[in-house]
Design a protein around this motif. Sequence first.
Motif, PDB file in Angstrom:
ATOM      1  N   ARG A   1      43.248 203.955  32.127  1.00  0.00           N
ATOM      2  CA  ARG A   1      44.266 204.873  31.605  1.00  0.00           C
ATOM      3  C   ARG A   1      45.340 205.199  32.645  1.00  0.00           C
ATOM      4  NH1 ARG A   1      40.786 207.795  29.505  1.00  0.00           N
ATOM      5  NH2 ARG A   1      40.664 206.669  27.566  1.00  0.00           N
ATOM      6  N   SER A   2      44.927 205.318  33.894  1.00  0.00           N
ATOM      7  CA  SER A   2      45.894 205.704  34.938  1.00  0.00           C
ATOM      8  C   SER A   2      46.890 204.581  35.226  1.00  0.00           C
ATOM      9  CB  SER A   2      45.150 206.073  36.220  1.00  0.00           C
ATOM     10  OG  SER A   2      44.444 204.947  36.682  1.00  0.00           O
TER      11      SER A   2
ATOM     12  N   ARG B   1      47.929 202.401  32.721  1.00  0.00           N
ATOM     13  CA  ARG B   1      48.559 201.968  31.467  1.00  0.00           C
ATOM     14  C   ARG B   1      49.966 202.494  31.305  1.00  0.00           C
ATOM     15  NH1 ARG B   1      44.293 203.123  26.727  1.00  0.00           N
ATOM     16  NH2 ARG B   1      42.597 202.447  28.055  1.00  0.00           N
ATOM     17  N   VAL B   2      50.842 201.666  30.716  1.00  0.00           N
ATOM     18  CA  VAL B   2      52.141 202.195  30.312  1.00  0.00           C
ATOM     19  C   VAL B   2      52.163 202.483  28.810  1.00  0.00           C
ATOM     20  CG1 VAL B   2      53.761 201.466  32.071  1.00  0.00           C
ATOM     21  CG2 VAL B   2      52.963 199.807  30.433  1.00  0.00           C
ATOM     22  N   HIS B   3      51.183 201.943  28.065  1.00  0.00           N
ATOM     23  CA  HIS B   3      51.148 202.126  26.611  1.00  0.00           C
ATOM     24  C   HIS B   3      49.756 202.587  26.197  1.00  0.00           C
ATOM     25  CE1 HIS B   3      51.514 201.193  22.332  1.00  0.00           C
ATOM     26  NE2 HIS B   3      52.813 201.120  22.520  1.00  0.00           N
ATOM     27  N   ILE B   4      49.700 203.444  25.167  1.00  0.00           N
ATOM     28  CA  ILE B   4      48.404 203.968  24.712  1.00  0.00           C
ATOM     29  C   ILE B   4      47.442 202.848  24.343  1.00  0.00           C
ATOM     30  CG2 ILE B   4      47.243 205.405  22.981  1.00  0.00           C
ATOM     31  CD1 ILE B   4      49.796 206.819  22.436  1.00  0.00           C
ATOM     32  N   THR B   5      47.962 201.818  23.669  1.00  0.00           N
ATOM     33  CA  THR B   5      47.082 200.741  23.197  1.00  0.00           C
ATOM     34  C   THR B   5      47.361 199.436  23.953  1.00  0.00           C
ATOM     35  OG1 THR B   5      48.609 200.120  21.429  1.00  0.00           O
ATOM     36  CG2 THR B   5      46.974 201.790  20.892  1.00  0.00           C
ATOM     37  N   GLU B   6      47.634 199.557  25.217  1.00  0.00           N
ATOM     38  CA  GLU B   6      48.010 198.384  26.026  1.00  0.00           C
ATOM     39  C   GLU B   6      46.873 197.358  26.133  1.00  0.00           C
ATOM     40  OE1 GLU B   6      49.953 199.543  29.580  1.00  0.00           O
ATOM     41  OE2 GLU B   6      49.480 197.675  30.611  1.00  0.00           O
TER      42      GLU B   6
ATOM     43  N   GLY C   1      39.811 214.660  24.541  1.00  0.00           N
ATOM     44  CA  GLY C   1      39.820 215.235  25.890  1.00  0.00           C
ATOM     45  C   GLY C   1      40.442 214.329  26.933  1.00  0.00           C
ATOM     46  N   ALA C   2      40.703 213.049  26.582  1.00  0.00           N
ATOM     47  CA  ALA C   2      41.253 212.135  27.597  1.00  0.00           C
ATOM     48  C   ALA C   2      42.757 212.363  27.743  1.00  0.00           C
ATOM     49  CB  ALA C   2      40.996 210.691  27.180  1.00  0.00           C
ATOM     50  N   ALA C   3      43.262 212.055  28.942  1.00  0.00           N
ATOM     51  CA  ALA C   3      44.702 212.215  29.170  1.00  0.00           C
ATOM     52  C   ALA C   3      45.457 211.135  28.406  1.00  0.00           C
ATOM     53  CB  ALA C   3      44.990 212.090  30.657  1.00  0.00           C
TER      54      ALA C   3
END
Length: 269
Positions: free
Chosen positions: A189-190, A192-197, A71-73
């Motif tokens: 998350r807002s 971040r530039v990478h999913i796993t940053e 559910g997260a963006a």
Amino acid sequence: MSHTRQGVRPMTPYYNRDGVTLYQGDALAILRDLPGACADAVIADPPYSSGGLFRGDRTTRDTATKYVHTGAALAGPAFTGDNRDQRSYLAWCSLWLAECLRVAKPGALLVVFTDWRQLPTTTDAVQAGGWIWRGIIPWTKPLGRCRPVKGGFWQQAEYGVWASAGPLRKEPDYAPCLVGHVNAASPHRSERVHITEKPREVFDLCAQAAPPGGTILDPFVGGGGMLVAARRAGRSAIGIELSPDYCAAAVEHLARGERQGDQTSLELA
Ligand SMILES: C[S@@+](CC[C@H](N)C(=O)[O-])C[C@H]1O[C@@H](n2cnc3c(N)ncnc32)[C@H](O)[C@@H]1O
């Protein structure tokens, strides 16, 4: 500055400015074209090929669903190379780690990031690649910013496996004794530039693995946090990233850091 090995057609960097060079392509292929003994430290955050409880979760789900809570963006595009099983992950890591060793100067430090599930495989790969395994740097996250496990313990840490290219450096002007852990939350998350940053605190510590003015090699650049940290610490950097989208994100990250005036998160003694 050219980083191409003698006798090899010169590689064209995706970005080359202020001591930071970024190559777009497969890490193993590009590492093979780099000259020997050009890096003072190697900081690697490869795809973990982890995530999920079952083999099918690891090898068939894409990174957008594996590493993002339901559910997260999405905080950046999905990335490839994250679907090896453990045997092939060990083989692949051993190959690029051996190339990193060739590219590293004697005594250079290596940090490879991993999670609890891939920790044994990663320590095996580091040694199979010819590095001397020296220890583990835990990266702990505050409660609420990591995964709860009902009936068990919070999954609160990831790990930097650290090693050296032969005996440790003991130069009179640079034999650092670096802090052996980091406690920091992943960027929101807002932001971040990478999913796993990883957080800048992790990169700022890693930047100290090379002497001032030295060169850090990051073969899996992602959103470019290590390149930005190297520059703010006065180190040069060579980065490699397969995804053109993430190369663009890393360059934007470098530009943003420049506009904001880079400040280290470390309080250096
Ligand atoms: C774990 S992420 C790195 C995240 C980065 N440290 C950050 O904080 O933004 C791994 C990166 O490696 C890239 N990658 C995957 N396979 C690769 C390969 N064979 N060569 C180079 N890069 C690769 C992926 O596109 C992804 O961006």
